[in-house]
Write a protein that holds these residues in place. Structure first.
Motif, short mmCIF file in Angstrom:
data_model
loop_
_atom_site.label_atom_id
_atom_site.label_comp_id
_atom_site.label_asym_id
_atom_site.label_seq_id
_atom_site.Cartn_x
_atom_site.Cartn_y
_atom_site.Cartn_z
N THR A 1 -8.77 6.35 -0.23
CA THR A 1 -8.23 5.42 0.78
C THR A 1 -7.40 4.32 0.11
N LEU A 2 -6.71 4.68 -0.97
CA LEU A 2 -6.00 3.68 -1.77
C LEU A 2 -4.95 2.91 -0.98
N VAL A 3 -4.20 3.60 -0.12
CA VAL A 3 -3.17 2.91 0.68
C VAL A 3 -3.80 1.81 1.53
N VAL A 4 -4.90 2.15 2.21
CA VAL A 4 -5.58 1.17 3.06
C VAL A 4 -6.19 0.06 2.21
N GLY B 1 0.81 -1.22 0.00
CA GLY B 1 0.00 0.00 0.00
C GLY B 1 0.84 1.26 0.00
N PHE B 2 1.73 1.39 0.96
CA PHE B 2 2.54 2.60 1.07
C PHE B 2 3.56 2.71 -0.06
N GLY B 3 4.16 1.58 -0.42
CA GLY B 3 5.17 1.60 -1.48
C GLY B 3 4.58 2.02 -2.81
N SER C 1 -3.45 7.24 6.05
CA SER C 1 -3.46 5.77 6.12
C SER C 1 -2.51 5.26 7.20
N LEU C 2 -1.37 5.93 7.37
CA LEU C 2 -0.43 5.53 8.42
C LEU C 2 -1.09 5.67 9.79
#
Length: 713
Positions: free
Chosen positions: A435-438, A147-149, A289-290
């Motif tokens: 909310t793409l990262v999540v 997600g984060f990468g 998201s973090l």
């Protein structure tokens, strides 16, 4: 550099730092943690190694094909694209550079996600020995790397390509610069096509072969180490659901942003912070998201599914607050696009409509794919009279389930268009991806947990460990279905925004053709094109499903051969040839992904060259409407069949080994290509066709419609 550029770079870098931190945390967990004996540790390492080796071998082979495609198509772009209004600059070369960069970042994202997934799976298995909380934490952190990468790379890629183009083409008009930048989105979507189709064919060929021969014919459990296709099946989970989904949503993020940049350039040519506002939306999602992930707590088994769902709810609420502040700071209070005045608050309502629309699609998807609700239980109960009624009920569920999501998308389109025109629709698609990262974290969590269960079964870790990994997997199955709903919904809005950008640019490039007036539903050329576009998703689905069938046929024959010819295989004394099954899936996936790719790339280019821009618009709109509905119906039907089977396996309606269970396994096997190949791949079709048309609009404006001119249409 201005402050907004620095903020975007800093937030993108934060995404990569968090991804690296979680990757290191996961990799530092010893595989041997929680094992009972040296023999069990050796089995863990052996099975994990086989899955990781198979997954990376497939990616390496696929990337060789993709490297040839990237170079060849970049050459085509550089020759065919050139804006007639800028004779001193060949935009094709710079568009090709954008395309290559989009391809490379998409490839890197998929590779990183695949690598961490294959590192995490065995560690989740080992952690499950200590309890559900530890196992969930490892699986979630493994998914968070993806997600984060991915979002960090997407944000940095977008701002870097903007800075490169601005440095080399400072004299170019902003709207033309944004059109060149759209090549980045095309690159991401092109890789997504092959990752989704190739990965989907790989995983479902293995899954169908493993289930039909192993579970139905031989009567052995799922993920039994005696099954020759079991390693290929576990490899496929990573290939299709990690690398494939990652590339898909990376493409959506890049394309939505590029659509908003192209349309917004008309209003914000001299206002940099307003111009780059769409990139900042995705960037802001990283710290939000973090914070969401840091708030997650799982203490007991019953906490797993609610924790995953709450992540979506919490991150959506936080994004709604954060983007309001960002919108008020970055956008002017009033601005004008194509003679119509809009407001910053109106743009925020567009974002919010997309965010809420995406959440609505996700929640409705859960209702139709989770066995906690009556719809999936009806499919399971239909197994009482055999596989046929199970399949009929599953198909009906899929069709029913498409209604509410399509209505949610329609409402979002109406609201966003009313408040900010087609720019608003592009922002709504970014809202759906807010909310793409999540969403990516949860989606990558699923195959990690699924693999962990397979490893537990194959290494004999004990019933308690398998129960915990199954519980993690069951929650992941539902959230994966929600993720597919997000992906499809955002694809529809993204494609619509891209079509608007395509028509906007075409009107500016060829004003004498009066493009906006010529795209008329009563025009015979446009009407004919609508019908052709409407049938394309069905043709594409037929091609991908038949590809799965052909690959599964080879797999079934091989698994049957091994059960017949390898002495002691059923007794557990013989060793299956796992590598051969991985090779069959790899060869089939690489072979069968070519024809669907030619269909998607060839259709807009062929139609545009022969019949012109109005015909391309008809193709795009027709495939968008039918493709969105078919994608949702296919994905939800497949998810329902899968969870109906799991509902029975959990002890309901006769439990494992019963006749109802066998019927449900057949239904699930039929649903596999719906869920993981044809359904999710359709969102690539509608997005890729639209971004391809946008990038090639200068070619269509200059040379398109050759046949219509000859025959005088």
């Amino acid at each position: 550099m201005t402050s907004i550029v620095l903020w975007i770079i800093a937030l993108g870098a934060l995404g990569l730092i968090v991804a690296f931190y979680y990757a290191k945390q996961t990799a530092d967990i010893p595989i041997a943690a929680g094992v009972d004996s040296p023999e069990q540790e050796e089995r863990l390492r052996s099975i994990h190694g086989a899955i990781a080796e198979g997954a990376m071998a497939f990616l390496n082979q696929q990337y060789k094909y993709l490297a040839i495609f990237m170079i060849a198509f970049a050459v085509i772009i550089s020759f065919l694209i050139d804006d007639p209004h800028t004779p001193d600059v060949n935009e094709g070369i710079y568009t090709a550079v954008s395309f290559i960069l989009g391809c490379l970042i998409s490839i890197i994202s998929g590779y990183v996600g695949m690598k961490i997934a294959t590192i995490s799976n065995v560690r989740v298995t080992a952690a499950a020995k200590s309890g559900i909380s530890k196992a969930f934490d490892v699986a979630l952190k493994g998914g968070a790397v993806m997600g984060f990468g991915l979002v960090g790379l997407a944000v940095l890629g977008l701002i870097i390509i903007y800075l490169i183009l601005k440095a080399f083409l400072p004299e170019l008009d902003t709207h033309i610069l944004m059109e060149v930048m759209a090549g980045f989105g095309l690159g991401g979507s092109a890789i997504a096509l092959f990752a989704r189709v190739g990965g989907g064919i790989f995983t479902k060929a293995a899954d169908v072969g493993a289930d039909l021969v192993g579970k139905v014919e031989q009567g052995i459990p799922e993920d039994d180490p005696r099954n020759p296709a079991v390693i290929a099946d576990n490899v496929g989970d990573n290939v299709g659901d990690v690398a494939g989904m990652g590339a898909d949503l990376f493409g959506s993020c890049a394309e939505s942003t590029c659509a908003a940049l192209v349309i917004g350039a008309v209003a914000f040519a001299t206002n940099l912070q307003a111009l780059l506002y769409p990139i900042l939306i995705s960037a802001v999602g990283i710290p939000i998201s973090l914070l969401t992930i840091l708030l997650v707590r799982v203490k007991e088994e019953k906490d797993v599914a609610p924790a995953l769902k709450n992540m979506l709810l919490v991150s959506s609420a936080l994004m709604a607050i954060a983007v309001f502040a960002v919108t008020k700071m970055m956008l002017p209070e009033k601005f004008e696009i194509n003679g119509v005045t809009y407001s910053d608050l109106g743009v925020y309502w567009c974002f919010l409509s997309g965010l809420i629309g995406g959440l609505t699609i996700g929640l409705y998807t859960e209702r139709y794919t989770s066995h906690e609700f009556k719809y999936v239980r009806e499919v399971a109960k239909a197994s009482e009279t055999g596989a046929a009624t199970n399949i009929i009920f599953g198909l009906a569920l899929g069709y029913y389930s498409s209604v509410a999501p399509i209505l949610a998308i329609a409402v979002s389109v109406f609201i966003s268009f009313s408040f900010a025109g087609m720019y608003g629709v592009a922002i709504a698609s970014l809202g759906m991806l807010g909310t793409l990262v999540v969403a990516l974290t949860i989606d990558a969590y699923g195959p990690i947990a699924d693999n962990a269960g397979g490893i537990a079964e194959m290494t004999g870790m004990g019933e308690e460990v398998r129960e915990r990994t199954d519980l993690l997997d069951a929650a992941g199955n539902t959230t994966a279905a929600i993720g597919k709903g997000f992906a499809i919904g955002s694809a529809v809005l993204t494609a619509l925004a891209l079509i608007a950008a395509f028509l906007t640019r075409a009107d500016l490039l060829a004003p004498e053709q009066k493009i906006m007036e010529s795209v008329n539903l009563l025009d015979p050329l446009v009407l004919t094109s609508l019908f052709i576009g409407a049938v394309l998703p069905f043709l594409f689905s037929a091609m991908t499903m038949k590809s799965v069938g052909k690959a599964a046929f080879d797999m079934i024959e091989e698994v049957r051969r091994q059960f017949k010819t390898i002495p002691g295989l059923m007794e557990g004394t013989g060793k299956p040839d796992y590598r051969k099954c991985v090779e069959i899936s790899t060869t089939a996936a690489l072979r069968e992904m070519i024809a669907p790719g030619i269909l998607i790339f060839g259709t807009p280019l062929f139609v545009g060259f022969l019949f012109g821009i109005p015909a391309v618009a008809g193709i795009l709109i027709g495939s968008l409407l039918s493709g969105g509905v078919l994608a949702i119906a296919s994905a939800n039907a497949g998810g329902a069949w899968d969870n109906a089977k799991k509902y029975i396996e959990a002890g309901s309606l006769g439990g494992k080994g019963s006749e109802m269970h066998k019927a449900a396994v057949v239904g699930d096997t039929v649903g596999d290509p719906f869920k993981d190949t044809s359904g999710p791949s359709l969102n690539i079709l509608i997005k890729l066709s639209a971004i391809l048309s946008l990038v090639f609009v200068p070619f269509f404006a200059q040379y398109g419609g050759i046949l219509t001119r000859i025959i005088g249409m």
